[in-house]
Design a protein around this motif. Structure first.
Motif, PDB file in Angstrom:
ATOM      1  N   HIS A  35      -8.036   3.317   3.228  1.00 21.16           N
ATOM      2  CA  HIS A  35      -9.166   4.174   3.592  1.00 21.16           C
ATOM      3  C   HIS A  35      -9.679   4.969   2.396  1.00 21.16           C
ATOM      4  O   HIS A  35     -10.828   5.395   2.375  1.00 21.16           O
ATOM      5  CB  HIS A  35      -8.763   5.146   4.696  1.00 21.16           C
ATOM      6  N   VAL A  36      -8.804   5.196   1.433  1.00 13.51           N
ATOM      7  CA  VAL A  36      -9.157   5.916   0.219  1.00 13.51           C
ATOM      8  C   VAL A  36      -8.436   5.231  -0.943  1.00 13.51           C
ATOM      9  O   VAL A  36      -7.341   4.696  -0.776  1.00 13.51           O
ATOM     10  CB  VAL A  36      -8.758   7.409   0.326  1.00 13.51           C
ATOM     11  N   ILE A  37      -9.078   5.210  -2.101  1.00 13.91           N
ATOM     12  CA  ILE A  37      -8.474   4.577  -3.273  1.00 13.91           C
ATOM     13  C   ILE A  37      -8.731   5.448  -4.492  1.00 13.91           C
ATOM     14  O   ILE A  37      -9.790   6.077  -4.598  1.00 13.91           O
ATOM     15  CB  ILE A  37      -9.034   3.146  -3.499  1.00 13.91           C
ATOM     16  N   ILE A  38      -7.760   5.506  -5.385  1.00 15.50           N
ATOM     17  CA  ILE A  38      -7.929   6.255  -6.633  1.00 15.50           C
ATOM     18  C   ILE A  38      -7.410   5.402  -7.776  1.00 15.50           C
ATOM     19  O   ILE A  38      -6.435   4.659  -7.630  1.00 15.50           O
ATOM     20  CB  ILE A  38      -7.197   7.614  -6.576  1.00 15.50           C
ATOM     21  N   VAL A  39      -8.105   5.503  -8.911  1.00 16.66           N
ATOM     22  CA  VAL A  39      -7.763   4.725 -10.102  1.00 16.66           C
ATOM     23  C   VAL A  39      -7.639   5.694 -11.270  1.00 16.66           C
ATOM     24  O   VAL A  39      -8.577   6.425 -11.580  1.00 16.66           O
ATOM     25  CB  VAL A  39      -8.855   3.665 -10.407  1.00 16.66           C
ATOM     26  N   MET A  40      -6.476   5.693 -11.911  1.00 17.38           N
ATOM     27  CA  MET A  40      -6.208   6.634 -12.996  1.00 17.38           C
ATOM     28  C   MET A  40      -5.674   5.887 -14.217  1.00 17.38           C
ATOM     29  O   MET A  40      -5.138   4.784 -14.093  1.00 17.38           O
ATOM     30  CB  MET A  40      -5.174   7.680 -12.543  1.00 17.38           C
ATOM     31  N   PRO A  41      -5.789   6.490 -15.393  1.00 19.50           N
ATOM     32  CA  PRO A  41      -5.222   5.859 -16.590  1.00 19.50           C
ATOM     33  C   PRO A  41      -3.708   5.738 -16.459  1.00 19.50           C
ATOM     34  O   PRO A  41      -3.057   6.584 -15.836  1.00 19.50           O
ATOM     35  CB  PRO A  41      -5.594   6.832 -17.721  1.00 19.50           C
ATOM     36  N   ASN A  42      -3.171   4.704 -17.044  1.00 19.52           N
ATOM     37  CA  ASN A  42      -1.719   4.514 -17.043  1.00 19.52           C
ATOM     38  C   ASN A  42      -1.126   5.295 -18.210  1.00 19.52           C
ATOM     39  O   ASN A  42      -1.287   4.930 -19.367  1.00 19.52           O
ATOM     40  CB  ASN A  42      -1.391   3.032 -17.166  1.00 19.52           C
ATOM     41  N   TYR A 102       5.242   0.927 -12.557  1.00 21.59           N
ATOM     42  CA  TYR A 102       4.746   0.472 -11.267  1.00 21.59           C
ATOM     43  C   TYR A 102       4.574  -1.042 -11.302  1.00 21.59           C
ATOM     44  O   TYR A 102       4.322  -1.632 -12.355  1.00 21.59           O
ATOM     45  CB  TYR A 102       3.395   1.128 -10.960  1.00 21.59           C
ATOM     46  N   PRO A 103       4.664  -1.701 -10.145  1.00 19.38           N
ATOM     47  CA  PRO A 103       4.467  -3.153 -10.108  1.00 19.38           C
ATOM     48  C   PRO A 103       2.998  -3.516 -10.292  1.00 19.38           C
ATOM     49  O   PRO A 103       2.108  -2.680 -10.116  1.00 19.38           O
ATOM     50  CB  PRO A 103       4.954  -3.528  -8.698  1.00 19.38           C
ATOM     51  N   GLN A 104       2.766  -4.765 -10.643  1.00 21.57           N
ATOM     52  CA  GLN A 104       1.399  -5.259 -10.735  1.00 21.57           C
ATOM     53  C   GLN A 104       0.807  -5.399  -9.333  1.00 21.57           C
ATOM     54  O   GLN A 104       1.524  -5.546  -8.350  1.00 21.57           O
ATOM     55  CB  GLN A 104       1.366  -6.618 -11.446  1.00 21.57           C
ATOM     56  N   CYS A 105      -0.504  -5.328  -9.247  1.00 19.91           N
ATOM     57  CA  CYS A 105      -1.189  -5.460  -7.966  1.00 19.91           C
ATOM     58  C   CYS A 105      -0.872  -6.814  -7.333  1.00 19.91           C
ATOM     59  O   CYS A 105      -0.958  -7.852  -7.999  1.00 19.91           O
ATOM     60  CB  CYS A 105      -2.700  -5.348  -8.177  1.00 19.91           C
ATOM     61  N   LEU A 134       0.805  -1.215   0.000  1.00 21.95           N
ATOM     62  CA  LEU A 134       0.000   0.000   0.000  1.00 21.95           C
ATOM     63  C   LEU A 134       0.846   1.276   0.000  1.00 21.95           C
ATOM     64  O   LEU A 134       0.303   2.370  -0.114  1.00 21.95           O
ATOM     65  CB  LEU A 134      -0.925   0.029   1.225  1.00 21.95           C
ATOM     66  N   ASN A 135       2.141   1.131   0.100  1.00 23.94           N
ATOM     67  CA  ASN A 135       3.012   2.298   0.227  1.00 23.94           C
ATOM     68  C   ASN A 135       3.427   2.916  -1.103  1.00 23.94           C
ATOM     69  O   ASN A 135       4.169   3.906  -1.123  1.00 23.94           O
ATOM     70  CB  ASN A 135       4.264   1.940   1.036  1.00 23.94           C
ATOM     71  N   ALA A 136       2.971   2.352  -2.201  1.00 24.90           N
ATOM     72  CA  ALA A 136       3.298   2.887  -3.528  1.00 24.90           C
ATOM     73  C   ALA A 136       2.193   2.493  -4.506  1.00 24.90           C
ATOM     74  O   ALA A 136       1.467   1.519  -4.276  1.00 24.90           O
ATOM     75  CB  ALA A 136       4.644   2.347  -4.007  1.00 24.90           C
ATOM     76  N   PRO A 137       2.037   3.237  -5.601  1.00 18.93           N
ATOM     77  CA  PRO A 137       1.023   2.865  -6.602  1.00 18.93           C
ATOM     78  C   PRO A 137       1.339   1.517  -7.243  1.00 18.93           C
ATOM     79  O   PRO A 137       2.492   1.059  -7.231  1.00 18.93           O
ATOM     80  CB  PRO A 137       1.121   4.003  -7.626  1.00 18.93           C
ATOM     81  N   PHE A 138       0.327   0.897  -7.823  1.00 21.97           N
ATOM     82  CA  PHE A 138       0.519  -0.365  -8.534  1.00 21.97           C
ATOM     83  C   PHE A 138      -0.454  -0.406  -9.715  1.00 21.97           C
ATOM     84  O   PHE A 138      -1.303   0.473  -9.874  1.00 21.97           O
ATOM     85  CB  PHE A 138       0.327  -1.575  -7.613  1.00 21.97           C
ATOM     86  N   ILE A 139      -0.309  -1.424 -10.548  1.00 24.30           N
ATOM     87  CA  ILE A 139      -1.089  -1.532 -11.781  1.00 24.30           C
ATOM     88  C   ILE A 139      -2.174  -2.597 -11.658  1.00 24.30           C
ATOM     89  O   ILE A 139      -1.928  -3.706 -11.182  1.00 24.30           O
ATOM     90  CB  ILE A 139      -0.174  -1.883 -12.982  1.00 24.30           C
ATOM     91  N   VAL A 140      -3.376  -2.229 -12.104  1.00 21.07           N
ATOM     92  CA  VAL A 140      -4.486  -3.179 -12.220  1.00 21.07           C
ATOM     93  C   VAL A 140      -5.112  -2.973 -13.593  1.00 21.07           C
ATOM     94  O   VAL A 140      -5.623  -1.889 -13.892  1.00 21.07           O
ATOM     95  CB  VAL A 140      -5.547  -2.960 -11.127  1.00 21.07           C
ATOM     96  N   ASP A 141      -5.048  -3.999 -14.434  1.00 13.83           N
ATOM     97  CA  ASP A 141      -5.624  -3.909 -15.786  1.00 13.83           C
ATOM     98  C   ASP A 141      -5.139  -2.657 -16.523  1.00 13.83           C
ATOM     99  O   ASP A 141      -5.936  -1.899 -17.100  1.00 13.83           O
ATOM    100  CB  ASP A 141      -7.156  -3.918 -15.722  1.00 13.83           C
ATOM    101  N   ASN A 142      -3.861  -2.416 -16.464  1.00 16.55           N
ATOM    102  CA  ASN A 142      -3.209  -1.288 -17.140  1.00 16.55           C
ATOM    103  C   ASN A 142      -3.705   0.070 -16.658  1.00 16.55           C
ATOM    104  O   ASN A 142      -3.662   1.059 -17.394  1.00 16.55           O
ATOM    105  CB  ASN A 142      -3.367  -1.381 -18.660  1.00 16.55           C
ATOM    106  N   ARG A 143      -4.179   0.127 -15.427  1.00 13.07           N
ATOM    107  CA  ARG A 143      -4.517   1.385 -14.800  1.00 13.07           C
ATOM    108  C   ARG A 143      -3.707   1.539 -13.517  1.00 13.07           C
ATOM    109  O   ARG A 143      -3.376   0.541 -12.855  1.00 13.07           O
ATOM    110  CB  ARG A 143      -6.014   1.461 -14.489  1.00 13.07           C
ATOM    111  N   ILE A 144      -3.397   2.767 -13.167  1.00 12.55           N
ATOM    112  CA  ILE A 144      -2.623   3.016 -11.959  1.00 12.55           C
ATOM    113  C   ILE A 144      -3.569   3.148 -10.777  1.00 12.55           C
ATOM    114  O   ILE A 144      -4.552   3.887 -10.830  1.00 12.55           O
ATOM    115  CB  ILE A 144      -1.786   4.302 -12.088  1.00 12.55           C
ATOM    116  N   VAL A 145      -3.265   2.423  -9.708  1.00  7.88           N
ATOM    117  CA  VAL A 145      -4.094   2.425  -8.508  1.00  7.88           C
ATOM    118  C   VAL A 145      -3.228   2.794  -7.304  1.00  7.88           C
ATOM    119  O   VAL A 145      -2.086   2.346  -7.186  1.00  7.88           O
ATOM    120  CB  VAL A 145      -4.737   1.045  -8.274  1.00  7.88           C
ATOM    121  N   ALA A 146      -3.784   3.620  -6.429  1.00  5.94           N
ATOM    122  CA  ALA A 146      -3.109   3.942  -5.176  1.00  5.94           C
ATOM    123  C   ALA A 146      -4.137   3.914  -4.055  1.00  5.94           C
ATOM    124  O   ALA A 146      -5.263   4.394  -4.231  1.00  5.94           O
ATOM    125  CB  ALA A 146      -2.441   5.310  -5.245  1.00  5.94           C
TER     126      ALA A 146
END
Length: 204
Positions: free
Chosen positions: A33-40, A46-49, A17-29
């Protein structure tokens, strides 16, 4: 523009949880308590989830949201902020892990009669760290502003109480919209057409 790193954990024992990671070619952080999903955008690697973290389930809940409401920023009243205890309002501080409790904030103790667990560490007062104010480093708690919200200061949106410190991360974004995922205990948000996320609700 959103700084995705502000959504990550800080020295969380769950290292993924200390760095962003990739899910389905999207960046997740997320910090849990809070989550954000942005285009890669491909600018960072970033590493894979991690398999142990089912981010896809949370993303599916966010993407299934309906009944979007434009954020009423003019009518939204945020709690007052207070001076940051870590930097004492200066905006500059470095956290140093407490050597006695190794950052846990608690210690165990043993006498001839009994063993005591999870006692507040006397060296750091239970914080888990000591502060070095003689530094030019930006304070990790207030991000250099010198002010923070009181712990668990909340704002109610669509019937869900969310912590103001997480709402503040997105409140200035254009085209901000909210949707209630009350059955999952979260407030869903989106900005524009390509950034989505959620803030977990809290009990007050």
């Amino acid at each position: 523009m959103i700084d995705i790193n502000q959504f990550c954990g800080k020295d969380d024992i769950r290292s993924h949880l200390n760095a962003p990671f990739i899910v389905d070619n999207r960046i997740v952080a997320t910090n849990g308590h809070v989550i954000i999903v942005m285009p890669n955008d491909g600018k960072n690697e970033y590493p894979q989830c991690p398999e142990r973290f089912n981010a896809a389930r949370v993303i599916n809940i966010i993407e299934s949201a309906t009944a979007w409401v434009t954020a009423n920023k003019d009518g939204m009243v945020l709690p007052e902020m207070v001076p940051c205890l870590v930097c004492r309002g200066t905006g500059k501080a470095k956290k140093i892990k407490c050597e006695e409790c190794e950052g846990d904030g608690t210690v165990d103790a043993e006498t001839d009669y009994s063993t005591y667990y999870d006692l507040q560490c006397a060296s750091c007062g239970g914080a888990g760290y000591d502060n070095n104010l003689e530094t030019d480093e930006t304070c990790p708690d207030c991000n250099g502003s010198g002010k923070v919200y009181e712990p668990y200061a909340c704002v109610e949106i669509l019937g869900i109480n969310v912590q103001a410190k997480y709402l503040r991360l997105i409140i200035d974004e254009e085209s901000l919209e909210f949707s209630s995922a009350k059955e999952n205990g979260m407030l869903v948000f989106r900005t524009g057409s390509d950034t989505i996320g959620a803030i977990m609700g809290c009990r007050i």
